[in-house]
Write an enzyme that holds these catalytic residues in place. Structure first.
Site, PDB file in Angstrom:
ATOM      1  N   TYR A 291     -10.678  -9.807  -0.230  1.00 51.20           N
ATOM      2  CA  TYR A 291      -9.743 -10.322  -1.220  1.00 51.20           C
ATOM      3  C   TYR A 291     -10.140 -11.634  -1.895  1.00 51.20           C
ATOM      4  O   TYR A 291      -9.558 -12.001  -2.915  1.00 51.20           O
ATOM      5  CB  TYR A 291      -8.360 -10.505  -0.577  1.00 51.20           C
TER       6      TYR A 291
ATOM      7  N   ARG B 128      -6.822   6.246   2.001  1.00 52.98           N
ATOM      8  CA  ARG B 128      -8.229   5.862   2.010  1.00 52.98           C
ATOM      9  C   ARG B 128      -8.779   6.022   3.416  1.00 52.98           C
ATOM     10  O   ARG B 128      -8.090   5.685   4.395  1.00 52.98           O
ATOM     11  CB  ARG B 128      -8.377   4.412   1.551  1.00 52.98           C
TER      12      ARG B 128
ATOM     13  N   SER C  34      -6.179  -4.977   6.862  1.00 54.22           N
ATOM     14  CA  SER C  34      -6.888  -6.035   6.132  1.00 54.22           C
ATOM     15  C   SER C  34      -7.797  -6.871   7.026  1.00 54.22           C
ATOM     16  O   SER C  34      -8.099  -8.018   6.714  1.00 54.22           O
ATOM     17  CB  SER C  34      -5.897  -6.947   5.395  1.00 54.22           C
TER      18      SER C  34
ATOM     19  N   GLU D 279       0.109  -8.697   6.098  1.00 53.29           N
ATOM     20  CA  GLU D 279      -0.403  -8.308   4.782  1.00 53.29           C
ATOM     21  C   GLU D 279       0.629  -8.491   3.661  1.00 53.29           C
ATOM     22  O   GLU D 279       0.481  -7.900   2.591  1.00 53.29           O
ATOM     23  CB  GLU D 279      -0.869  -6.855   4.823  1.00 53.29           C
TER      24      GLU D 279
ATOM     25  N   GLU E 116     -11.394   4.098  10.130  1.00 56.78           N
ATOM     26  CA  GLU E 116      -9.938   3.944  10.003  1.00 56.78           C
ATOM     27  C   GLU E 116      -9.401   4.837   8.900  1.00 56.78           C
ATOM     28  O   GLU E 116     -10.144   5.250   7.995  1.00 56.78           O
ATOM     29  CB  GLU E 116      -9.568   2.484   9.689  1.00 56.78           C
TER      30      GLU E 116
ATOM     31  N   ASN F 193      -6.176   4.778   6.137  1.00 53.40           N
ATOM     32  CA  ASN F 193      -5.139   3.942   5.534  1.00 53.40           C
ATOM     33  C   ASN F 193      -4.219   4.806   4.679  1.00 53.40           C
ATOM     34  O   ASN F 193      -4.678   5.459   3.739  1.00 53.40           O
ATOM     35  CB  ASN F 193      -5.774   2.867   4.644  1.00 53.40           C
TER      36      ASN F 193
ATOM     37  N   GLY G 198      -4.618  -0.780  -0.598  1.00 54.66           N
ATOM     38  CA  GLY G 198      -4.345  -1.849  -1.543  1.00 54.66           C
ATOM     39  C   GLY G 198      -4.461  -1.396  -2.995  1.00 54.66           C
ATOM     40  O   GLY G 198      -5.190  -0.462  -3.322  1.00 54.66           O
TER      41      GLY G 198
ATOM     42  N   ASP H  23     -12.055   4.973   5.788  1.00 59.97           N
ATOM     43  CA  ASP H  23     -13.225   4.093   5.893  1.00 59.97           C
ATOM     44  C   ASP H  23     -14.221   4.691   6.885  1.00 59.97           C
ATOM     45  O   ASP H  23     -13.839   5.138   7.974  1.00 59.97           O
ATOM     46  CB  ASP H  23     -12.798   2.704   6.353  1.00 59.97           C
TER      47      ASP H  23
END
Length: 329
Positions: free
Chosen positions: A224, A263, A158, A29, A278, A280, A284, A265
């Site tokens: 992205y 974050r 990612s 990443e 997940e 994080n 990002g 998910d």
């Protein structure tokens, strides 16, 4: 100083001192990190905050951190080396505040297997999974988890190395792809439903985002590069559903010991059951990223968001000072 005073968050420009923004690193990443780190630097410079960017290299990381003069570190390193406890351990040695979670929480949440084991242990819903090795009986795993299933590296972000397996014949190739990124590979039951993400900022959960992509899943391209990925914020949930999902996300975040910002998910399946996918701890911060999008819906612009993340780092340090002071009295 009291806990109540810490929570007021009346920091001024001088309270931040010199900020070093850590970016780059050596994970898959790296480019995402450079983009997000540059955005953070721009936001700080627009507010006349003294800051410097530091492109972290694996062969130089110890000397880079040791020789860098700063007052607070904004960690924008993703993946291995930046989100797994390694950089956090080096920053701890400097005894200076840094953004995000500590060593242990970073190490746990970076490892998808360990995260799922912890979530299962505290009774939070996460899809069934299995660790895969070269010797694994793939037919048995496919039978146990059901098809389709998700195969992914345990230590990447990612969506690098991730595949959806719809037939047993595809399973081994998916394992090989994932193992190219990481020796630890897992298979996970595929959740048919709607994908959501929740941004954590301190003890608050910002507005939930619903994600839609025409691709098989929300992969690197969808995250992205694609222009046909759609984000909905508000997410279309009623107030009760949104609050329940926020509470679940915050419970998962705290169960792993994560703090500051991050974050979570999630999916809601066709039976309206939520699942944690997940966690994080260094999300990002690019122009495609979800955290700034959620913050904007809450009325927080990007520049203010960056300062609020720094505020959480300072709060963490002040909490530690109060605890140490109370223990010494």
């Amino acid at each position: 100083m009291t806990i109540e005073n810490i929570n007021k968050n009346n920091n001024t420009r001088n309270d931040y001192g010199k900020v070093v923004v850590l970016m780059g690193g050596w994970s898959a990443e790296r480019e995402v990190s450079l983009n997000g780190g540059s955005a953070v630097v721009d936001a700080l410079q627009k507010q006349d905050i003294d800051c410097v960017a530091l492109d972290i290299k694996k062969s130089e990381v110890f000397s880079q951190i040791s020789n860098c003069e700063y007052d607070i570190a904004f960690n924008m390193l993703h993946g291995r080396g930046g989100e797994d406890g390694i950089i956090q351990a080096l920053l701890e040695l400097k005894s200076k505040p840094y953004t995000g979670s500590d060593v242990s929480a970073s190490a746990i949440t970076m490892d998808k297997v360990k995260t799922k084991q912890l979530l299962e242990g505290v009774g939070l819903p996460t899809p069934s999974f299995a660790v895969i090795t070269e010797e694994s009986d793939l037919e048995y795993i496919a039978s146990s988890l059901g098809l389709p299933l998700v195969v992914k590296p345990a230590l990447e972000g990612s969506s690098f190395g991730m595949s959806i397996v719809e037939e047993v014949s595809e399973f081994y190739d998916a394992y090989v792809l994932a193992s190219d990124f990481c020796s630890s590979v897992m298979a996970e039951a595929f959740i048919e439903g709607i994908e959501y993400t929740a941004t954590i900022l301190g003890d608050d959960v910002l507005p939930i985002i619903r994600l839609e992509t025409p691709r098989k899943f929300y992969d690197y391209v969808a995250k992205y590069e694609a222009t046909d990925t759609h984000y909905f914020c508000p997410a279309g949930l009623d107030n009760n559903e949104e609050e329940q999902l926020k509470n679940l996300a915050l419970s998962a975040f705290k169960a792993c010991g994560a703090i500051g910002w991050g974050r979570v998910d999630l999916f809601i399946d066709q039976d309206n059951k939520p699942w944690i996918i997940e966690i994080n701890t260094v999300p990002g911060m690019t122009d495609h990223s979800l955290v700034p999008m959620s913050a904007a819906q809450a009325g927080i612009n990007f520049e203010t968001l960056v300062l609020m993340i720094l505020d959480e780092a300072l709060k963490k340090e002040k909490y530690a000072e109060v605890v140490n002071e109370n223990q010494s009295n």
